[in-house]
Design a protein around this motif. Structure first.
Motif, PDB file in Angstrom:
ATOM      1  N   ASN A 120      39.907  42.411  41.817  1.00  0.00           N
ATOM      2  CA  ASN A 120      39.266  41.541  40.477  1.00  0.00           C
ATOM      3  C   ASN A 120      40.585  40.983  39.708  1.00  0.00           C
ATOM      4  O   ASN A 120      40.358  40.645  38.498  1.00  0.00           O
ATOM      5  CB  ASN A 120      38.554  42.645  39.533  1.00  0.00           C
ATOM      6  CG  ASN A 120      39.190  43.790  39.009  1.00  0.00           C
ATOM      7  OD1 ASN A 120      40.219  44.463  39.721  1.00  0.00           O
ATOM      8  ND2 ASN A 120      39.011  44.321  37.939  1.00  0.00           N
ATOM      9  N   LYS A 121      41.775  41.470  40.046  1.00  0.00           N
ATOM     10  CA  LYS A 121      43.059  41.101  39.067  1.00  0.00           C
ATOM     11  C   LYS A 121      44.057  41.175  40.042  1.00  0.00           C
ATOM     12  O   LYS A 121      44.230  41.972  40.905  1.00  0.00           O
ATOM     13  CB  LYS A 121      43.124  42.041  37.877  1.00  0.00           C
ATOM     14  CG  LYS A 121      43.353  43.412  38.182  1.00  0.00           C
ATOM     15  CD  LYS A 121      43.074  44.466  36.855  1.00  0.00           C
ATOM     16  CE  LYS A 121      42.903  45.878  37.335  1.00  0.00           C
ATOM     17  NZ  LYS A 121      42.474  46.658  36.188  1.00  0.00           N
ATOM     18  N   SER A 164      34.570  40.104  36.498  1.00  0.00           N
ATOM     19  CA  SER A 164      35.171  38.896  36.627  1.00  0.00           C
ATOM     20  C   SER A 164      34.217  37.973  37.304  1.00  0.00           C
ATOM     21  O   SER A 164      34.165  36.800  36.660  1.00  0.00           O
ATOM     22  CB  SER A 164      36.424  39.051  37.875  1.00  0.00           C
ATOM     23  OG  SER A 164      37.291  39.991  37.509  1.00  0.00           O
ATOM     24  N   ASP A 185      44.489  34.344  42.723  1.00  0.00           N
ATOM     25  CA  ASP A 185      44.283  35.806  42.162  1.00  0.00           C
ATOM     26  C   ASP A 185      44.549  36.023  40.898  1.00  0.00           C
ATOM     27  O   ASP A 185      43.830  36.500  39.952  1.00  0.00           O
ATOM     28  CB  ASP A 185      45.079  36.862  42.877  1.00  0.00           C
ATOM     29  CG  ASP A 185      46.531  36.776  42.838  1.00  0.00           C
ATOM     30  OD1 ASP A 185      47.159  35.303  42.775  1.00  0.00           O
ATOM     31  OD2 ASP A 185      47.226  37.856  43.169  1.00  0.00           O
ATOM     32  N   HIS A 186      45.407  35.189  40.061  1.00  0.00           N
ATOM     33  CA  HIS A 186      45.856  35.062  38.723  1.00  0.00           C
ATOM     34  C   HIS A 186      44.605  34.371  37.938  1.00  0.00           C
ATOM     35  O   HIS A 186      44.051  34.993  36.995  1.00  0.00           O
ATOM     36  CB  HIS A 186      47.027  34.314  38.308  1.00  0.00           C
ATOM     37  CG  HIS A 186      48.078  35.038  38.869  1.00  0.00           C
ATOM     38  ND1 HIS A 186      49.314  35.136  37.963  1.00  0.00           N
ATOM     39  CD2 HIS A 186      48.385  35.859  39.912  1.00  0.00           C
ATOM     40  CE1 HIS A 186      50.080  35.893  38.624  1.00  0.00           C
ATOM     41  NE2 HIS A 186      49.841  36.109  39.692  1.00  0.00           N
ATOM     42  N   GLY A 189      41.837  37.234  37.991  1.00  0.00           N
ATOM     43  CA  GLY A 189      42.231  37.970  36.822  1.00  0.00           C
ATOM     44  C   GLY A 189      42.002  37.525  35.673  1.00  0.00           C
ATOM     45  O   GLY A 189      41.770  38.412  34.593  1.00  0.00           O
ATOM     46  N   TYR A 192      38.834  38.258  34.479  1.00  0.00           N
ATOM     47  CA  TYR A 192      38.435  39.502  34.165  1.00  0.00           C
ATOM     48  C   TYR A 192      38.874  40.005  32.617  1.00  0.00           C
ATOM     49  O   TYR A 192      38.263  40.665  31.808  1.00  0.00           O
ATOM     50  CB  TYR A 192      39.303  40.694  34.950  1.00  0.00           C
ATOM     51  CG  TYR A 192      39.165  42.208  34.877  1.00  0.00           C
ATOM     52  CD1 TYR A 192      37.975  42.704  35.418  1.00  0.00           C
ATOM     53  CD2 TYR A 192      40.085  43.015  34.405  1.00  0.00           C
ATOM     54  CE1 TYR A 192      37.659  44.055  35.327  1.00  0.00           C
ATOM     55  CE2 TYR A 192      39.808  44.427  34.406  1.00  0.00           C
ATOM     56  CZ  TYR A 192      38.656  44.649  34.836  1.00  0.00           C
ATOM     57  OH  TYR A 192      38.516  46.217  34.651  1.00  0.00           O
ATOM     58  N   ALA A 234      41.125  35.755  45.635  1.00  0.00           N
ATOM     59  CA  ALA A 234      41.907  36.929  45.456  1.00  0.00           C
ATOM     60  C   ALA A 234      42.607  37.372  46.371  1.00  0.00           C
ATOM     61  O   ALA A 234      43.948  37.414  46.519  1.00  0.00           O
ATOM     62  CB  ALA A 234      41.162  38.227  44.825  1.00  0.00           C
ATOM     63  N   SER A 373      46.353  46.797  30.653  1.00  0.00           N
ATOM     64  CA  SER A 373      45.899  45.503  30.539  1.00  0.00           C
ATOM     65  C   SER A 373      45.419  44.977  29.489  1.00  0.00           C
ATOM     66  O   SER A 373      45.469  43.644  28.967  1.00  0.00           O
ATOM     67  CB  SER A 373      45.031  45.290  31.827  1.00  0.00           C
ATOM     68  OG  SER A 373      43.868  46.308  31.553  1.00  0.00           O
ATOM     69  N   ASP A 380      53.204  41.560  35.571  1.00  0.00           N
ATOM     70  CA  ASP A 380      52.735  40.964  36.759  1.00  0.00           C
ATOM     71  C   ASP A 380      53.746  40.827  37.977  1.00  0.00           C
ATOM     72  O   ASP A 380      54.817  40.531  37.726  1.00  0.00           O
ATOM     73  CB  ASP A 380      52.125  39.331  36.667  1.00  0.00           C
ATOM     74  CG  ASP A 380      51.745  38.812  37.739  1.00  0.00           C
ATOM     75  OD1 ASP A 380      50.590  39.250  38.070  1.00  0.00           O
ATOM     76  OD2 ASP A 380      52.432  37.982  38.459  1.00  0.00           O
TER      77      ASP A 380
END
Length: 561
Positions: A120-121, A164, A185-186, A189, A192, A234, A373, A380
């Motif tokens: 999810n992130k 997410s 993937d960002h 995120g 999220y 992701a 977070s 990152d």
RNA sequence: GUCCCCGUAGCUCAGUUGGAUAGAGUGUUUGUCUCCGGAACAAAAGGCCACGUGUUCGAAUCACGUCGGGGAUACCA
């Protein structure tokens, strides 16, 4: 070299020490004036009813005729051994020229599980330490002769992913990562984070995520395909990061595929009387006598808790690889979890349980405290690597204004990764560490780039030399001797690092080795010397050794930097 | 509450099954370059190894206690 000395000592001292004893007690003195090795004689004092120093003197007598020793001295209860320099050179140089220097043989099959992210992130600094340790551990064990399988379990299902998904559904208007031009993937995120923001305004938002999870579990077509889509993003992003960082897995496991399994193992255990049924119907493992308390395995409604999945995964990995050892590279906050896991598998009588080992590493914190977070203080992974590479680029351009840009990019990435990996590996693996991004991008002193620089310097000399090497002994000076001895320590350090599962030991050794080399480099001309062939052999031995060590640390070398 | 881990120089850290005078890097001050790569080398300064009590030939290291920091103790994953 230590082994050879132990063998020699044992010839005369078998009445007092076994080989194992000698291995344990024989030490390297704090400085060179005290010799190359020292045998403490205190333990014999009671037995022989003599002062330790007298014993040391007596023992010294026995080795007078041995050509390996230049001299032996009894000082303060220690028998100090001064080795014959020629003998040392003969022992070390040829050995250290071999590509397989330090390698050993073993029949052990080992699985190393590491990284194991949630989908999810994106990956962050904590994952980087995990991956640095995991990759390095795998390589170290391989050099120790193990056959190694690297695995990763992806936590690709659960409420966190639904969070997410929910935010994406509500706020994305069907946008894709490519529409926004950010790494996929960002992109995931970001939703999220969006969820967290929305949750602040509307506390029922979490319930909606839970409802979504229920829909996922019953196979709601729409939810499942959204899940599929976001997971693809992701994973694509992760794979880019893995590639950038220089790690890969031999086998990937997915939580979504196994999370329902393992129940039968528990029920079987219940039947065999290993577990108990509580009054409310929950199945529990009573680990009270191991100080681990009661552990619930199946809830009263019959559904399983998280650890059941791990029990199943341990079983599955053994099915797949029939391992002798199974190492889990996981943060130290999960020590309890892994104690319980191992204990339960032992209770179940699983023959593979004893091989389970939690390689517990310390948390990475920032100078201002823990990464959070919610407060946006998470570092990152991609950003760190690329920003550090930009700084490396500046340093390169200071030195080589007109360098070809693809070469600059290649070098700056290598330097960035060396800096980050070394920084993450050098702190004692089990200890928490403070990662100061400003310090990680330092290129001087005890840093990854220093190691690369030392290697490149050695390579540079060798490029310029067109002479054959000679490894026959020559009259070495102190800095040459220091380097030779440091090179000779590699097999011991590697061995220690393998048995204690502490990659940081090897990282620290790498630095000391380079220090010795740079000292030598400063003191001793190689190409303009009476002993050019021999010094070239020494430089080559160094280069080979540090090359192996860097590889074991997962750090790519540069011939020039 | 209970359990686990950590506390070493201003800062970041070595020092692993107890060993000799506790070491690096960084920062501060200073030196080395007619010579193979100065992203280097060398030197000075900086320490009640958190504190206390023990264990023993010997303790930064082991035991107990105190203080300080972190973590675990979910029918979350």
């Amino acid at each position: 070299m230590k082994n050879e000395i132990i063998q020699i000592l044992h010839k005369e001292l078998s009445e007092y020490f076994t080989l194992e004893d000698l291995k344990r007690v024989l030490e390297t003195p704090p400085n060179d004036e005290m010799g190359d090795f020292a045998l403490p004689c205190f333990s014999l004092a009671k037995q022989l009813r003599k002062s330790p120093n007298l014993i040391a003197q007596d023992l010294a007598e026995r080795f007078k005729s041995y050509p390996e020793f230049a001299s032996l001295q009894a000082v303060g209860g220690y028998l100090n051994l001064f080795l014959e320099p020629e003998w040392i050179i003969n022992q070390v140089l040829d050995e250290a020229l071999k590509p397989e220097y330090g390698k050993s043989v073993s029949k052990t099959k080992t699985v190393v599980e590491y990284c194991s992210p949630n989908t999810n992130k994106p990956l962050h600094l904590g994952h980087l330490r995990n991956m640095a340790i995991g990759e390095s551990t795998a390589r170290i064990l391989k050099h120790g002769g193990h056959s190694v399988v690297k695995t990763c379990i992806f936590n690709d299902r659960g409420v966190h992913i639904c969070k997410s998904m929910l935010a994406y559904q509500d706020f994305a208007n069907g946008q894709k990562p490519s529409d926004k031009g950010i790494k996929s993937d960002h992109f995931v995120g970001d939703y999220y984070v969006k969820f967290a923001q929305q949750f602040k305004k509307d506390s029922s938002y979490e319930d909606q995520a839970l409802q979504m999870l229920e829909q996922w579990e019953v196979g709601n077509q729409e939810v499942v395909s959204l899940w599929q889509q976001m997971n693809d993003w992701a994973f694509n992003g992760f794979n880019e990061t893995f590639k950038l960082f220089g790690t890969s897995f031999d086998k990937e496991y997915y939580e979504s595929k196994i999370f329902k399994n393992g129940k039968e193992i528990i029920l079987d255990g219940l039947e065999r009387g290993i577990f108990k049924k509580r009054a409310d119907g929950a199945v529990i493992a009573d680990l009270e006598k191991d100080g681990l308390g009661d552990k619930v395995l199946l809830r009263p409604n019959g559904t399983s808790v998280y650890i059941v999945q791990d029990i199943y995964l341990a079983y599955l990995k053994n099915q797949d690889f029939s391992y002798d050892k199974s190492i889990y590279v996981v943060g130290n906050e999960q020590e309890y979890h892994f104690s319980v896991l191992k204990k339960i598998l032992q209770l179940l009588g699983a023959e593979y349980a004893d091989g389970i080992e939690h390689l517990s590493y310390g948390m990475v914190e920032l100078p201002e405290g823990k990464m959070k977070s919610r407060e946006g203080t998470v570092v990152d992974a991609d950003d760190l690597i690329l920003n550090t590479a930009d700084l490396a680029k500046e340093e390169i351009l200071k030195r080589y204004e007109n360098m070809d840009s693809s070469e600059v990019d290649k070098r700056s990435l290598a330097i960035s990764l060396a800096a980050i990996k070394y920084q993450l590996l050098k702190t004692e693996t089990s200890k928490n560490m403070i990662f100061n991004p400003k310090e990680a991008i330092r290129f001087e002193g005890d840093t990854g780039p220093y190691l690369l620089y030392s290697y490149a310097r050695a390579s540079s000399i060798l490029r310029k030399a067109n002479i054959e090497l000679k490894t026959n002994p020559w009259p070495v000076n102190a800095s040459e001797m220091r380097l030779i001895k440091k090179i000779s320590k590699f097999p011991e350090v590697l061995n220690d690092s393998i048995h204690k599962l502490i990659p940081s030991m090897l990282a620290n050794y790498a630095y000391e080795l380079c220090q010795s080399f740079n000292h030598f480099f400063h003191e001793c001309p190689v190409l303009k010397s009476d002993y050019t062939e021999q010094r070239l052999a020494l430089v080559t031995s160094f280069r080979n050794t540090i090359g192996i060590v860097l590889n074991l640390l997962g750090i790519d070398k540069l011939e020039e930097m």
